[in-house]
Design a protein around this motif. Sequence first.
Motif, PDB file in Angstrom:
ATOM      1  N   MET A   1      12.078 -10.705  11.761  1.00  0.00           N
ATOM      2  CA  MET A   1      11.135 -11.399  11.495  1.00  0.00           C
ATOM      3  C   MET A   1      11.185 -12.791  12.241  1.00  0.00           C
ATOM      4  N   LEU A  68       8.698 -17.049   2.269  1.00  0.00           N
ATOM      5  CA  LEU A  68       8.757 -15.986   1.088  1.00  0.00           C
ATOM      6  C   LEU A  68       8.700 -16.632  -0.213  1.00  0.00           C
ATOM      7  N   GLN A 136       1.661  -3.223   0.618  1.00  0.00           N
ATOM      8  CA  GLN A 136       2.465  -2.596   1.645  1.00  0.00           C
ATOM      9  C   GLN A 136       2.598  -3.276   2.920  1.00  0.00           C
ATOM     10  N   TYR A 137       1.678  -4.177   3.376  1.00  0.00           N
ATOM     11  CA  TYR A 137       1.736  -4.844   4.564  1.00  0.00           C
ATOM     12  C   TYR A 137       2.725  -6.172   4.602  1.00  0.00           C
ATOM     13  N   ASP A 138       3.323  -6.364   5.628  1.00  0.00           N
ATOM     14  CA  ASP A 138       4.271  -7.589   5.623  1.00  0.00           C
ATOM     15  C   ASP A 138       3.674  -8.701   5.603  1.00  0.00           C
ATOM     16  N   ASN A 139       4.456  -9.904   5.486  1.00  0.00           N
ATOM     17  CA  ASN A 139       3.818 -11.099   5.432  1.00  0.00           C
ATOM     18  C   ASN A 139       3.293 -11.574   7.125  1.00  0.00           C
ATOM     19  N   THR A 142      -1.628  -8.851  10.082  1.00  0.00           N
ATOM     20  CA  THR A 142      -1.998  -7.446  10.536  1.00  0.00           C
ATOM     21  C   THR A 142      -3.380  -6.997  10.511  1.00  0.00           C
ATOM     22  N   TYR A 187       0.092  -6.760  15.143  1.00  0.00           N
ATOM     23  CA  TYR A 187       0.578  -7.656  14.048  1.00  0.00           C
ATOM     24  C   TYR A 187       1.430  -8.885  14.777  1.00  0.00           C
ATOM     25  N   PRO A 189       4.003 -11.827  13.017  1.00  0.00           N
ATOM     26  CA  PRO A 189       4.796 -12.205  11.817  1.00  0.00           C
ATOM     27  C   PRO A 189       4.543 -13.799  11.780  1.00  0.00           C
ATOM     28  N   SER A 225       0.268 -17.021   4.413  1.00  0.00           N
ATOM     29  CA  SER A 225       1.332 -16.352   4.468  1.00  0.00           C
ATOM     30  C   SER A 225       0.936 -15.018   5.023  1.00  0.00           C
ATOM     31  N   LYS A 226      -0.034 -14.391   4.488  1.00  0.00           N
ATOM     32  CA  LYS A 226      -0.564 -12.946   4.789  1.00  0.00           C
ATOM     33  C   LYS A 226      -1.968 -12.934   4.916  1.00  0.00           C
TER      34      LYS A 226
END
Length: 265
Positions: A1, A68, A136-139, A142, A187, A189, A225-226
């Motif tokens: 990350m 996080l 299900q997707y990361d911070n 995406t 993507y 991060p 964050s997302k």
Amino acid sequence: MKVDTNSLISFIILWGLPTFMIVRTYLKMDYNDKRIAINDFRTHRFIFTTGFIILGAFFIHLGLLLNLNILKLIGFVFFTLGGFLSTLNKWNKSKNKSVLVKKIFTYTLIGITTFFLILLGFYYLIIRVGQGEFFQYDNGVTIEVYNSSKQEITDLNFFFSFYSNYDVLQDLGDIDKLEPGETTSIYSPHIIGTGNDRSLYFQYPIKKSEKQVDSLAYVASNKPSKVVVIIEITGTDNNGKLLFRAKGYEDVHGQFEYDLTNARE
């Protein structure tokens, strides 16, 4: 990350240097001193007081580093519990307390621990329900693009910008070519904190000398964050503008969905 370099350096110095010094000191001890030190670290008193405080501070710092919230919350729980138990331990040493008082504090400790665990569970559940299928997707950012049309799609560029000028605040990447039936994703991060009221846009050519800019997601947070956007391109209109439907998630307003597959003006 991917993380901020300065924050990573401070994290390594803050936690790496003391760890190195402790390990170095331990290795220099004789056998008996090592046994005494290990036994001290294994006691419940150390684990639930100093150990919890150190663990809480570590998780808080790690949560700040990785952005996080769940790590920050876990760290806060351990830090608060460790501080409470340290105070209780010192108070308990100062006087001889009855068995009844000790039982009361034991049950209080169990109650507080249970409360924090339930709170942590509710926090996780709220995030899980709020994000739905996008959990299900990361911070980070995406972007998934599916070309369900019968034509080739080319030269898509994705970026954050303000509506007034379309100046690029953060370039998220390009999709050079997408064949019919093909799916691809982008993507990132890291989301640069460049102010609220920005949007995620994508740009593409509609004529030889003209380009179209379409908004995909409005981002109200100053430090999101997302952000997740799933796009299905179904074709183009008479002017060459893309027809598509999109759905996704962003921190402030949650899930969203819209359909631009009808003829556009």
